[in-house]
Design an enzyme around this catalytic site. Sequence first.
Site, PDB file in Angstrom:
ATOM      1  N   SER A  29       9.573  14.762  16.754  1.00  0.00           N
ATOM      2  CA  SER A  29       8.433  14.221  15.994  1.00  0.00           C
ATOM      3  C   SER A  29       7.609  15.337  15.360  1.00  0.00           C
ATOM      4  CB  SER A  29       7.535  13.372  16.904  1.00  0.00           C
ATOM      5  OG  SER A  29       7.132  14.109  18.038  1.00  0.00           O
ATOM      6  N   ASN A 116       2.761  12.391  28.068  1.00  0.00           N
ATOM      7  CA  ASN A 116       2.377  10.996  27.832  1.00  0.00           C
ATOM      8  C   ASN A 116       0.858  10.821  27.733  1.00  0.00           C
ATOM      9  OD1 ASN A 116       5.078  10.649  27.989  1.00  0.00           O
ATOM     10  ND2 ASN A 116       5.086   9.476  29.911  1.00  0.00           N
ATOM     11  N   HIS A 162     -12.161 -20.734  -9.407  1.00  0.00           N
ATOM     12  CA  HIS A 162     -10.833 -20.999  -9.994  1.00  0.00           C
ATOM     13  C   HIS A 162     -10.588 -20.135 -11.235  1.00  0.00           C
ATOM     14  CE1 HIS A 162     -10.916 -24.718  -7.516  1.00  0.00           C
ATOM     15  NE2 HIS A 162     -12.184 -24.731  -7.882  1.00  0.00           N
ATOM     16  N   SER A 283       0.154   4.971 -22.359  1.00  0.00           N
ATOM     17  CA  SER A 283       1.543   4.545 -22.337  1.00  0.00           C
ATOM     18  C   SER A 283       2.347   5.519 -23.181  1.00  0.00           C
ATOM     19  CB  SER A 283       1.650   3.130 -22.903  1.00  0.00           C
ATOM     20  OG  SER A 283       2.952   2.903 -23.403  1.00  0.00           O
ATOM     21  N   LYS A 289      -2.491   1.883 -25.847  1.00  0.00           N
ATOM     22  CA  LYS A 289      -2.769   1.474 -24.471  1.00  0.00           C
ATOM     23  C   LYS A 289      -3.686   2.420 -23.713  1.00  0.00           C
ATOM     24  CE  LYS A 289      -1.270  -1.503 -22.365  1.00  0.00           C
ATOM     25  NZ  LYS A 289       0.060  -1.732 -21.781  1.00  0.00           N
ATOM     26  N   GLU A 296      -5.200  -0.347 -10.324  1.00  0.00           N
ATOM     27  CA  GLU A 296      -3.871  -0.963 -10.114  1.00  0.00           C
ATOM     28  C   GLU A 296      -3.182  -0.362  -8.897  1.00  0.00           C
ATOM     29  OE1 GLU A 296      -1.498  -2.087 -13.950  1.00  0.00           O
ATOM     30  OE2 GLU A 296      -2.634  -0.272 -14.361  1.00  0.00           O
ATOM     31  N   GLN A 328       6.524   6.906  19.942  1.00  0.00           N
ATOM     32  CA  GLN A 328       6.510   8.014  18.992  1.00  0.00           C
ATOM     33  C   GLN A 328       6.466   7.487  17.547  1.00  0.00           C
ATOM     34  OE1 GLN A 328       8.636  11.742  19.882  1.00  0.00           O
ATOM     35  NE2 GLN A 328       9.946  11.230  18.155  1.00  0.00           N
TER      36      GLN A 328
HETATM   37  N1  ARG Z   1       6.396  13.143  20.862  1.00  0.00           N
HETATM   38  C1  ARG Z   1       6.102  12.177  21.864  1.00  0.00           C
HETATM   39  C2  ARG Z   1       5.390  10.972  21.232  1.00  0.00           C
HETATM   40  O1  ARG Z   1       4.942  11.086  20.169  1.00  0.00           O
HETATM   41  C3  ARG Z   1       5.256  12.779  22.922  1.00  0.00           C
HETATM   42  C4  ARG Z   1       5.404  12.110  24.250  1.00  0.00           C
HETATM   43  C5  ARG Z   1       6.774  12.313  24.779  1.00  0.00           C
HETATM   44  N2  ARG Z   1       6.914  11.825  26.105  1.00  0.00           N
HETATM   45  C6  ARG Z   1       8.107  11.651  26.677  1.00  0.00           C
HETATM   46  N3  ARG Z   1       8.118  11.208  27.891  1.00  0.00           N
HETATM   47  N4  ARG Z   1       9.210  11.876  26.030  1.00  0.00           N
HETATM   48  O2  ARG Z   1       5.258   9.927  21.817  1.00  0.00           O
END
Ligand code: ARG
Length: 465
Positions: A29, A116, A162, A283, A289, A296, A328
């Site tokens: 990640s 975690n 409306h 445009s 235009k 938009e 993740q």
């Molecule tokens: N990169 C992980 C996430 O975004 C961090 C936590 C990873 N924890 C694990 N037990 N693999 O959630």
Amino acid sequence: MSEEQNSVKPWGGRFTEATDSFVERFTASVQFDQRMYFHDIQGSIAHATMLAEVGVLSGDEKQQIVEGLEAIRSDIEAGNFDWSVTLEDVHMNIEAELTKRIGITGKKLHTGRSRNDQVATDIRLYLRDEIDSIAVELTRLQLGLVNQAMQHSEVIMPGFTHLQTAQPVTFGHHLLAWNEMLERDFGRLIDCRTRMNQSPLGAAALAGTTYPIERDTTASLLGFDHPTRNSLDSVSDRDFAIEFCAFASLLLTHLSRASEELILWTSAQFNFIDLPDRFCTGSSIMPQKKNPDVPELVRGKTGRVNGHLISLLTLMKSQPLAYNKDNQEDKEPLFDCIDTVKDCLRAFADMIPAIEPKKEVMYEAAKRGFSTATDLADYLVRKGIAFRDSHEVVGKSVAYGIEQNKDLSEMSLEELQQFSDVIGEDVFDVLTLEGSVAARAHVGGTAPTQVKLAAAEALERLKKR
Ligand code: ARG
């Protein structure tokens, strides 16, 4: 080779085979979570400070860790940091670099915590800062709206239901309607911030930790109101991300409605406002235009934000406790919502003060749509006619007006009296557009007096934020 590679991974001990190179990329990640580096370091410094306070780390060890992390932060900010996909995420990249720099002490930072609770903390810290800057930008937009409303409290335009001309309203009143939507959005943003401002740090992997940690200490060092109450919930909860995206969805929904009206109003058919060239593009084929690209695009971006909300709800649906790698996947939708909200608010906050209403065109349009028909009906009721009968009388006058191409206010007294003999000279007070808006002078009404009052109150509320 495999042993060498696994020794790089902070979790490599029990593995006998190197991670497949595709799996490495697939599970990483760091490509997108490196944007949380500042908050990851902020959380780690608080954790190390607390560990030293309770005696798990020595004062000297804590010092080395803090200095090492601060140096890493400077290097990241200067663009001198090599992020490695092999090290999976922002957390392990920074921890591994710390160990490279300060040796064995770096390996003690992770005592009593897990990625975690670390990631749950980082996202909250990161999002909290983003919420604070979004609140500032939302307020800037609202100030622009309220100032415009004050300035144009007397400008008359057709009000629609409306999308058909209904009754005259003031342009200021219309802008204050947008402001009400944004005022509720602001409330939702602050609610989200209040509910999420709790520290998950100390929940560790899921069950807490055997070290004598002080969760109140890390919570207060990080500016959280208090620690979360349940370790299992702490590492799995992503409600705050969903709540933020729900806020973003509604905000963008409101901005898309305002965008739609701006787009209509700049069209040759309405021609109600002028949108300065710097918010438009041309445009490549049609030289005449001038396209309202900014509104938009804001309207279009509502789609991706709504999509992110659904992504996160679906991500969390049916997930068993506690942390799962699924989580993740929370980051990209959340980050894109944040970026999109910031861009759209900036576009609107810059654009709104630059809008100029074309008063004469708006006025003529209000006149053309028989917008004071209800005022005539109310007038007849005041003269003793039952509302249903007066409705009928006015309907006939409108039909006559269509045939003669005349607004009600342009008919002579004799012409009007064909439909009811209770009509007198005083009818013209209510048939003019000015008379019509001025008569709606109650709280929440469109009368210029009320609009000025409402704008002043809105300004006071904004100043108190
Ligand atoms: N990169 C992980 C996430 O975004 C961090 C936590 C990873 N924890 C694990 N037990 N693999 O959630």
